[in-house]
Design a protein around this motif. Structure first.
Motif, PDB file in Angstrom:
ATOM      1  N   TRP A 142       0.829  -1.208   0.000  1.00  0.00           N
ATOM      2  CA  TRP A 142       0.000   0.000   0.000  1.00  0.00           C
ATOM      3  C   TRP A 142       0.867   1.263   0.000  1.00  0.00           C
ATOM      4  O   TRP A 142       0.546   2.244  -0.667  1.00  0.00           O
ATOM      5  CB  TRP A 142      -0.905   0.020   1.237  1.00  0.00           C
ATOM      6  CG  TRP A 142      -2.051  -0.927   1.194  1.00  0.00           C
ATOM      7  CD1 TRP A 142      -2.490  -1.660   0.133  1.00  0.00           C
ATOM      8  CD2 TRP A 142      -2.920  -1.248   2.290  1.00  0.00           C
ATOM      9  NE1 TRP A 142      -3.580  -2.421   0.489  1.00  0.00           N
ATOM     10  CE2 TRP A 142      -3.868  -2.191   1.805  1.00  0.00           C
ATOM     11  CE3 TRP A 142      -3.001  -0.841   3.614  1.00  0.00           C
ATOM     12  CZ2 TRP A 142      -4.876  -2.717   2.623  1.00  0.00           C
ATOM     13  CZ3 TRP A 142      -3.993  -1.368   4.438  1.00  0.00           C
ATOM     14  CH2 TRP A 142      -4.916  -2.291   3.946  1.00  0.00           C
ATOM     15  N   ALA A 143       1.943   1.209   0.774  1.00  0.00           N
ATOM     16  CA  ALA A 143       2.825   2.379   0.890  1.00  0.00           C
ATOM     17  C   ALA A 143       3.499   2.719  -0.432  1.00  0.00           C
ATOM     18  O   ALA A 143       3.926   3.854  -0.646  1.00  0.00           O
ATOM     19  CB  ALA A 143       3.881   2.128   1.967  1.00  0.00           C
ATOM     20  N   VAL A 144       3.587   1.742  -1.313  1.00  0.00           N
ATOM     21  CA  VAL A 144       4.103   1.988  -2.662  1.00  0.00           C
ATOM     22  C   VAL A 144       2.979   2.476  -3.574  1.00  0.00           C
ATOM     23  O   VAL A 144       3.117   3.469  -4.302  1.00  0.00           O
ATOM     24  CB  VAL A 144       4.741   0.711  -3.246  1.00  0.00           C
ATOM     25  CG1 VAL A 144       5.086   0.905  -4.726  1.00  0.00           C
ATOM     26  CG2 VAL A 144       5.982   0.325  -2.456  1.00  0.00           C
ATOM     27  N   GLN A 145       1.842   1.793  -3.524  1.00  0.00           N
ATOM     28  CA  GLN A 145       0.777   2.050  -4.486  1.00  0.00           C
ATOM     29  C   GLN A 145       0.102   3.407  -4.317  1.00  0.00           C
ATOM     30  O   GLN A 145      -0.177   4.088  -5.300  1.00  0.00           O
ATOM     31  CB  GLN A 145      -0.278   0.945  -4.396  1.00  0.00           C
ATOM     32  CG  GLN A 145       0.209  -0.400  -4.910  1.00  0.00           C
ATOM     33  CD  GLN A 145      -0.931  -1.384  -5.047  1.00  0.00           C
ATOM     34  OE1 GLN A 145      -1.443  -1.891  -4.058  1.00  0.00           O
ATOM     35  NE2 GLN A 145      -1.326  -1.652  -6.280  1.00  0.00           N
ATOM     36  N   VAL A 146      -0.195   3.784  -3.081  1.00  0.00           N
ATOM     37  CA  VAL A 146      -0.964   5.016  -2.869  1.00  0.00           C
ATOM     38  C   VAL A 146      -0.195   6.254  -3.329  1.00  0.00           C
ATOM     39  O   VAL A 146      -0.694   7.014  -4.178  1.00  0.00           O
ATOM     40  CB  VAL A 146      -1.410   5.136  -1.400  1.00  0.00           C
ATOM     41  CG1 VAL A 146      -2.096   6.483  -1.168  1.00  0.00           C
ATOM     42  CG2 VAL A 146      -2.359   3.997  -1.032  1.00  0.00           C
ATOM     43  N   PRO A 147       1.021   6.501  -2.817  1.00  0.00           N
ATOM     44  CA  PRO A 147       1.730   7.711  -3.298  1.00  0.00           C
ATOM     45  C   PRO A 147       2.089   7.639  -4.778  1.00  0.00           C
ATOM     46  O   PRO A 147       2.094   8.671  -5.466  1.00  0.00           O
ATOM     47  CB  PRO A 147       2.984   7.763  -2.416  1.00  0.00           C
ATOM     48  CG  PRO A 147       3.147   6.399  -1.854  1.00  0.00           C
ATOM     49  CD  PRO A 147       1.779   5.824  -1.754  1.00  0.00           C
TER      50      PRO A 147
END
Length: 406
Positions: free
Chosen positions: A366-371
């Protein structure tokens, strides 16, 4: 600048419905909470979590929370949104004067092609093939009244449920032993396979994909997916998915959906544990979550719509909408990242992390995908897969970069 009615081509980003995009992003991120089990453990643990790995203490509660709040809820929500998207796409095409059937069939055909590549080259858990196949059918009834679509959807969804209950009442439980309680040797063989190289993984990925896209599709998936799409089409026509209903309606949806959904799902957990996860209860226990996922997904719809209404320009709304606008790309990216972590051609951690640790993997992805989604959409109109899909559908190269002069 929005698209003019007489312009051919896909919906301009400026014309998108923020609540719908945010809901799609919410669903896409939530799907990973369950898909990570399939990426990281033997396939059978999806239905029977007692088969492999620690199932006590914090790991039990990690499963419990995921099962109650995520399993089948987010994929149900995502499928509802896909159904709503069928109505939205065809309405926009009709408004522009496009050849709707030709355009939609080409769109669905390419989705099936992408899904086949995804399933056989990367991960057998693909859902795109089922979506593409079912889309060919549901689009034919898109003009039916919302109530008719909803009732037909319930009928389709009920078919595999009724079939499983009847099977549970009449057949010898040993008939499903291969999937509910496979021998330890089979589980360990699957672990070794996915810790090996990409070619060696084909010995499991190919036959599993074939099964899912043939007997699995005919006997279960097409009914559930097709019926849920019809229900999504009804919800779109009722204005539920486009944030057009009253705040009171969405509050009721949250309250009734959460109470009804959680009651049914928790009853299912009690039932299977009271039967000590026995094979005789397997087909019956599946029904609790099968049906409980719908009202709880409804509660999620209500919650996201109310949040978007109160914070339409908020950071969370914008982040979820960005993920939703690039959902196709993010779905494939989840597969690429997860298989790189768990499969042998990457870090080879298949079967090595417990359920609590898998939460950390989900958070990292998630920390990769969202930003990345937010950053990408500052410069580009669509995600890369969305752009390719649109270009192939319309048979013309779509503009990708944002023109700051617009």
């Amino acid at each position: 600048m929005g698209s003019k009615p007489n312009e051919a081509g896909p919906t301009d980003p400026a014309d998108r419905i923020v609540g719908l995009d945010a809901l799609r992003g919410f669903a896409l991120l939530g799907i990973l909470l369950i898909n990570v089990w399939v990426f990281s453990m033997p396939e059978s643990t999806l239905s029977n979590p007692t088969l492999y790995g620690d199932f006590t203490g914090a790991n039990y509660w990690a499963w419990f929370v995921s099962h109650v709040f995520a399993q089948q809820k987010f994929i149900t929500l995502f499928t509802i949104l896909f159904g709503g998207g069928v109505v939205l796409f065809t309405r926009n095409a009709e408004r522009r004067g496009d050849a709707v059937s030709e355009l939609f069939f080409r769109r669905s055909g390419w989705l099936v092609a992408f899904g086949l590549a995804h399933a056989y080259l990367l991960w057998y858990g693909d859902i795109l093939v089922a979506y593409g196949v079912c889309a060919f059918g549901v689009v034919a009834v898109r003009d039916l009244p919302a109530r008719t679509l909803a009732l037909a959807g319930i009928g389709l969804v009920a078919f595999p449920s009724v079939s499983e209950v009847l099977a549970g009442l009449t057949m010898d439980p040993s008939a499903i032993a291969g999937t509910w309680q496979p021998p330890e040797s089979a589980l360990l063989s699957e672990v070794r396979t996915y810790r090996s190289g990409w070619l060696e993984q084909m010995t499991h990925r190919v036959p599993t994909s074939v099964q899912r896209q043939t007997t699995g599709l005919i006997g279960y998936t097409a009914w559930r997916v097709g019926g849920t799409m019809l229900f999504g089409m009804a919800l779109f026509k009722w204005g539920v998915l486009t944030n057009e209903r009253s705040s009171r309606f969405y509050r009721r949806l949250i309250g009734v959906g959460a109470v009804a959904g959680l009651a049914v799902i928790l009853a299912g957990v009690w039932y299977i544990e009271a039967n000590d996860w026995g094979i005789g209860a397997a087909l019956f226990w599946r029904q609790f979550n099968y049906w409980g996922s719908f009202p709880l997904a409804g509660a999620y719809i209500g919650a996201v719509m109310l949040y978007c209404r109160r914070r339409p320009e908020g950071l969370v709304t914008g982040a979820l909408a960005a993920v939703g606008r690039t959902a196709f790309s993010n779905y494939i990216l989840q597969t690429v990242l997860a298989t790189s972590i768990f499969y042998g051609h990457g870090l080879g951690l298949f079967g090595q992390l417990n359920r609590l640790e898998l939460f950390g993997v989900v958070a990292a992805i998630w920390a990769v995908q969202v930003p990345l989604s937010v950053l990408w959409l500052r410069y580009f109109r669509f995600g890369p897969m969305e752009w390719l899909w649109r270009t192939l559908t319309y048979r013309s190269r779509q503009p990708l970069r944002i023109d700051r002069s617009e």
